[in-house]
Scaffold this active site. Sequence first.
Site, PDB file in Angstrom:
ATOM      1  N   LYS A 140       8.276 -40.444 -36.176  1.00 12.98           N
ATOM      2  CA  LYS A 140       8.466 -41.800 -36.698  1.00 12.98           C
ATOM      3  C   LYS A 140       7.589 -41.932 -37.929  1.00 12.98           C
ATOM      4  O   LYS A 140       6.374 -42.035 -37.838  1.00 12.98           O
ATOM      5  CB  LYS A 140       8.089 -42.841 -35.647  1.00 12.98           C
ATOM      6  CG  LYS A 140       8.454 -44.220 -36.107  1.00 12.98           C
ATOM      7  CD  LYS A 140       8.039 -45.293 -35.146  1.00 12.98           C
ATOM      8  CE  LYS A 140       8.441 -46.657 -35.682  1.00 12.98           C
ATOM      9  NZ  LYS A 140       8.149 -46.849 -37.102  1.00 12.98           N
TER      10      LYS A 140
ATOM     11  N   ARG B 189      15.189 -51.969 -45.993  1.00  7.88           N
ATOM     12  CA  ARG B 189      15.630 -52.622 -44.776  1.00  7.88           C
ATOM     13  C   ARG B 189      15.643 -54.132 -44.928  1.00  7.88           C
ATOM     14  O   ARG B 189      16.393 -54.829 -44.270  1.00  7.88           O
ATOM     15  CB  ARG B 189      14.691 -52.220 -43.631  1.00  7.88           C
ATOM     16  CG  ARG B 189      15.324 -52.287 -42.300  1.00  7.88           C
ATOM     17  CD  ARG B 189      14.270 -52.246 -41.249  1.00  7.88           C
ATOM     18  NE  ARG B 189      13.810 -53.583 -40.946  1.00  7.88           N
ATOM     19  CZ  ARG B 189      12.782 -53.846 -40.191  1.00  7.88           C
ATOM     20  NH1 ARG B 189      12.091 -52.881 -39.662  1.00  7.88           N
ATOM     21  NH2 ARG B 189      12.427 -55.091 -39.950  1.00  7.88           N
TER      22      ARG B 189
ATOM     23  N   GLU C  31      13.895 -42.570 -44.456  1.00  5.95           N
ATOM     24  CA  GLU C  31      12.612 -43.221 -44.696  1.00  5.95           C
ATOM     25  C   GLU C  31      12.134 -42.858 -46.089  1.00  5.95           C
ATOM     26  O   GLU C  31      12.056 -41.679 -46.435  1.00  5.95           O
ATOM     27  CB  GLU C  31      11.585 -42.742 -43.661  1.00  5.95           C
ATOM     28  CG  GLU C  31      10.361 -43.617 -43.548  1.00  5.95           C
ATOM     29  CD  GLU C  31      10.576 -44.797 -42.605  1.00  5.95           C
ATOM     30  OE1 GLU C  31      11.568 -44.808 -41.865  1.00  5.95           O
ATOM     31  OE2 GLU C  31       9.728 -45.724 -42.632  1.00  5.95           O
TER      32      GLU C  31
END
Lengths: 531, 339
Positions: free
Chosen positions: A228, A248, A276
């Site tokens: 993550k 986002r 990401e």
Amino acid sequence: MKEFAQLFLDLENTSSTNKKVELFRKYFSKSSDQDKLWALALFSHKRPKSIINTRQLREIVLGITGLEPWLFEESYSVVGDLAETLNLVLPSASRPVEQSLSYWIDFLVSTRPLEEADKKKKISEALDAMTKPERFVFLKLMTGGFRVGVSKTLVLKALGQYLEVDPATLAHRTMGNWSPDTTTFRELLMSTNQDEDLSKPYPFYLAYALEGSPQDLGMLQDWQVEWKWDGIRSQLIVREGRLALWSRGEELITDKFPEFEPLAFSMPSGTVIDGELLPVKDGKPLPFALLQKRIGRKNLTKRILNDVPASIRAYDLLEFDGKDLRRVPLSERRNILKGLVEEVGSTILQLSEEVRAEDWAALDKLQEGSRSKMAEGFMLKRKSSPYQSGRKKGDWWKWKIDPMTIDAVMVYAQKGHGKRADLYSDYTLAVWNEGELVPFAKAYSGLTDKELTEVSRFVRNNTREKFGPVRTVTPELVFEVAFEGIQLSTRHKSGVAVRFPRIHRWRKDKKAEEANSLTDLKDLLTQYGEQ
Amino acid sequence: MSTPLLSFTNKGIYCAQADVFIDPWQPVHKALVTHAHSDHARMGSRKYLAHDQSKEVLKLRLGDDIQLQTVKYNQPLSINGVKISFHPAGHVPGSAQIRLEYKAQTWVVSGDYKLEDDGFTIPFEPVKCTHFVTESTFGLPVFNWRPQSEVIEGINRWWLANKAEGKTSLIAAYALGKAQRIIQALDHSIGPVFVHGAIHNVNEALHRNGIKQKPTTLVTPEIAKEAYKGALIIAPGSALGTSWTRRFQPFAIAQVSGWMNIRGIKKRRGSHQGFVLSDHADWKGLVQAVKWSQAENIYVTHGYKSVFSRWLREQGWNADEVETLYEGELSEGESGTQV
Ligand SMILES: [Zn+2]
Ligand SMILES: [Zn+2]
């Protein structure tokens, strides 16, 4: 405006999602198309472009009320919300008139080109023409920040019920850069026209934090495990040779990252990648703070592009060859993505690596290495999962590492704002060093209301000195402070700075002498410090 | 300048000439009590002096065996040359501003007060003095109360709407003052009104003190669940969120407090309905009371004391903030539970 203001009030008085959806559905069925469109815009964090700055707005209200500026600021610091404070100090309207939400928005927009004096005059007249709840909305239109615990997903659910259209379809139609000035309710939501905006992203699929143990998820083989990463979740879109990068938060950030421009040519048209955005130098991620700093810059100098280069770690493929892949199982999407990333062969677009382990226990071990990799733990994704929209449980989970913790002594306390204006909720915490307490973090309390009340009483009864709103208290209470990162710092007396400090729990079982020391803190620094 | 008649000590507000304390927070020999809220009336003092209407509640809260003398409003008594009298503060039944006069000085200690006549408590009476000790719980210009009738109308409407949905209405309010004020003002034709034991005890005590109230029923285990359908229940805040409320399901909760004026505070206490109603003065009320007192010297206690005293100084008063252990209107409504 009355209905919209009422919607606002009603939303705050319920915590039930179903009831909130119902409130929105009712609102949509009662209001005009233009009002509906604005309501949707406001709850998607879009508002009329800046009309007036907050200094001018303060001046208007101080002019009406005759309040001293310092008295107003004191009040604001207690209330915590500018629009609300302005509304509370204003007297009741002397001549309320009922107008629609879009009427008042048009009114505000019409004042934009006016000279400051005329603008102020018009706005103060308007302030005298609304009931209190309406005036609050009106002020919010100028100050921004419609936060009422309502997600866009919830609004779209209600809209879907009202229009009898699938909310996922609506979610896609309402992504991106629309504004009520440039579109209509019908155009935005009811056109089945395929020629939609080429830069339009898909709604992001968001994961919940894992509840309980990962073992409960079944066989590890059914899950795709990734690190993550701590960056900006983004969508990279290439359609008809043009590239768009969305965050986002539905913000178009293409211009902030010129280094991705070459991908417009090297990636096939009709590609949408979810990944990401990370600051990466020489193959290693840099602290997230540097990326934030870079985004905050007005000018992108050569130097900053060189110091903080960005790249994308690709998670998922949502569109390929112009086809929407979101219904295709993750494992298949992943395969195509892998091939694509290899073909593009660019250092700024890399596959987010999969983490492999024998079983959950072995994975648990691997997770301990998160910090040194600058990751926050794992993402667990069911290999058979479709790409859903919004935050959904079941197929995707965040499995985060535990934060670092230190037991520290409260040395200063300060009253909170807004929600906690009546309680001492902001504490400065210290650790021991050669018999002295050295402050190292200021943390907002994560205590229960009952504990907060108790601590507040302690503060009132154990104040040693007062500096403005800050009270020095007898060093007695010990709290466990949690934080995400730790760094060397020359600005702090303790020599360290921690990231996202917050109070985990009150260690009622510990005496002040039993709190941790600066040495303990520095041990964490050598173990996990961000270079 | 002569020495001040009252001084602010670590035990409470003290009058050396009469050797009495007002609302002390530590046990003393003689305590004058403005009202029976737990932060003003504390246990352990040898002798208490309070208003008549505080008698039974004080005994309930501090013990039957306390040495308590009571007086009527405007009925002076003298202790070592100090003329002492109690005057209506309009805060809760029995609440008083305490006036102390000696030579050229007249001090009034307001305790807690509100200016609006709530139709139940004997209303506030301005008392002229040279030194005025005021509270400042809501001493910011963001606190502007609406008339009680308007707030109560809102509560009645909320109750009716809950009833229509088949729900019980639960109201969180202080056991002394707020609860009775609401009970008196509500439209009882909507349905039956029940009370929690803590409130029932205060009601009984006030009744023994000769204060008339509209009838309510105590919530007991024997009462069938169906009896609560469409009813309104009043309880101290601390009882909500406990298993005690289970019997009322389904229910809706409302908080009634001056703090409900601020959205953030209201939200912190859950997504409930909030009604803004307080037994403390709002900003305008505080300013009005100070003006009415005609005092040159103002001492500001519990609340936004530094803000209010600074503002008074800027307007030309000789104003100071004073540190006390009074807690004002706590948002948790805890003083209501100590019965
Ligand atoms: Zn009180
Ligand atoms: Zn008080």
